[in-house]
Design a protein around this motif. Sequence first.
Motif: not given
Length: 586
Positions: A18-22, A183-192, A213-225
């Motif tokens: 699964e995608p982990a980092l985008i 996990a209980a409230f925000l429910r992120a997971g694979p595909g998110d 990264l502790l749910s199986g979703a993908a983390l999206v990181t972009v420059p601060a600007e």
Amino acid sequence: MNTVPELFESIVARRGTEPALIDAEGTLGYAELNTRINRLARRLIAHGVGPDSLVAVAMPKSRELIVAIMAVLKAGGAYLPLDPEYPAERLAFMVSDARPVLLLRSSSVAPLDAGPEELVLDDPAFRAACAAGPGHGVSQDERRSVLHPDHLMYVIYTSGSTGTPKGVAVPHSGVRDMAATQAAFLRAGPGDRVLQWASISFDAAFWDVCLALLSGAALVTVPAEDLLPGHPLWNTLLKYDITHATLPPVALSETDAEDVLPGGMIMSTGDSCTPTLVRKWSRARRMFNGYGPTEVTVGATIAGPVRDAGDIGIGTPWSSKKVHVLDERLRPVPSGTEGELYIAGTGLARGYLDRYPATAVKFVADPFGPPGTRMYRTGDRGRRGPDGELFFAGRVDGQVKLRGFRVELGEIEARLAAHPAVDVAVAVVRGELADAHVVGYVTTTGPVEPADLRAHVAESLPAHMVPARVTLLERFPTLANGKIDRGALPQPDAGVPGLPDGGRAPEAVEADDRAAVVCAIVRDVLGIAEATVADNFFQLGGHSVQATRLVARLRERFGVAPSIRTVLEAATIGELAAAVESRLPG
């Protein structure tokens, strides 16, 4: 599974493809990301990193930053985040105070004059050495000693009321509870897709990383600007199809809610959420409101999904946490009565790094728990509703929240007072949400310019703590008891002259007039009386949120506008005016 490496490895085992980092470079899967983390972790172990070792990390937002943080944790160490945008003096203080065994940085970050051994992670030779190492999981046997939940996870510095920032030392013990709450409230997971918005110098960044990264979703990181409130943040949410974002109210207030996060999740945290923001953001998506000081593992309570625009609560405690509302004698107050909030249960920080008296004041014995347990005295006022919902009611001391940042006004006052020409200094906050800013008031023993005092503060404090304006007084107003009457301090001079172009179309305005129009727009955005082509936008008191407003106003006025990066890097308003002119047709 009670530590970050254990929880992360369990996700990798199930979600390796699964995608982990985008980011702008592309996508890393969980297995590939884990391999990179493992290789760097082994290099760190070889350099002496192990449980309770502190490793400083100074890198801009990037995939390399995420790899570095996770590798420190995989090696068993704890990370000390150093935002490269902070003043060099403040970074040097944190390093000298925390005494990390190692500093990780990228080549874009200048070396520290004095400190621990440094590793430049994007150096080609270092990259090659990492790539040549084994990429399989790091076992407990490979670490210098066995990693336990009570070992240190990170140290994050907060503003200090005495003028000296304090390092909050947080162990792994609260991570499982945090991940379970997410996990209980925000429910992120694979595909998110989870946006990594917060600066690494704040624990909210750790929340972003774990939510993905502790749910199986993908983390999206972009420059601060690309994360600045307003159009840049909206565009990032849309471009990367973000499904989960945690943002402070100032970012929510400045950013359009249309067309982004459809059916997704938005969480407000870091400051008081308002009914207006709930009405704006709760439509077409799930919205939550979170609360928690740095002295716990990121958070303590969560409310939601919130939908109506009534009194917005901070929710109920996470599982394994307790929040007490107590009077001055540590007795529970009745429902509906205000008291001070105390947090107990899992996830409390060890305390303040090497500051034992300060730790003893804030981390006190828990009279409601088993012998030997502690609770954290937040300094926040609150009340409990009849259904158990908690409500925030302000502070009991001089600490404030400024555009999502936790600020001790005493630290700003101490820095102002350290100038040789200053006799007495007072700092207050004016405005709300995106317009909130610090104003300094001083009496002096000799001639000094307000700009010199702002520059003096900026040498050691981050930009959000530098007063937008400093007012020189002959004397302070006082109360009957002789104390300074902060409520009677004069409002800083402000004025908004009209635009000098008579409403003419942009193409009909001459170059000199265009510069005058840009100056007038700057005055309007900042609410100040004077701004010339020789002035610097940020030295006039501007901040990043106002920079996005400036770009929007310039686009509205001229049909074109400089980029956010141009505004951030421009030495003068004249340069901004030239950038506008260069974009005009013809």
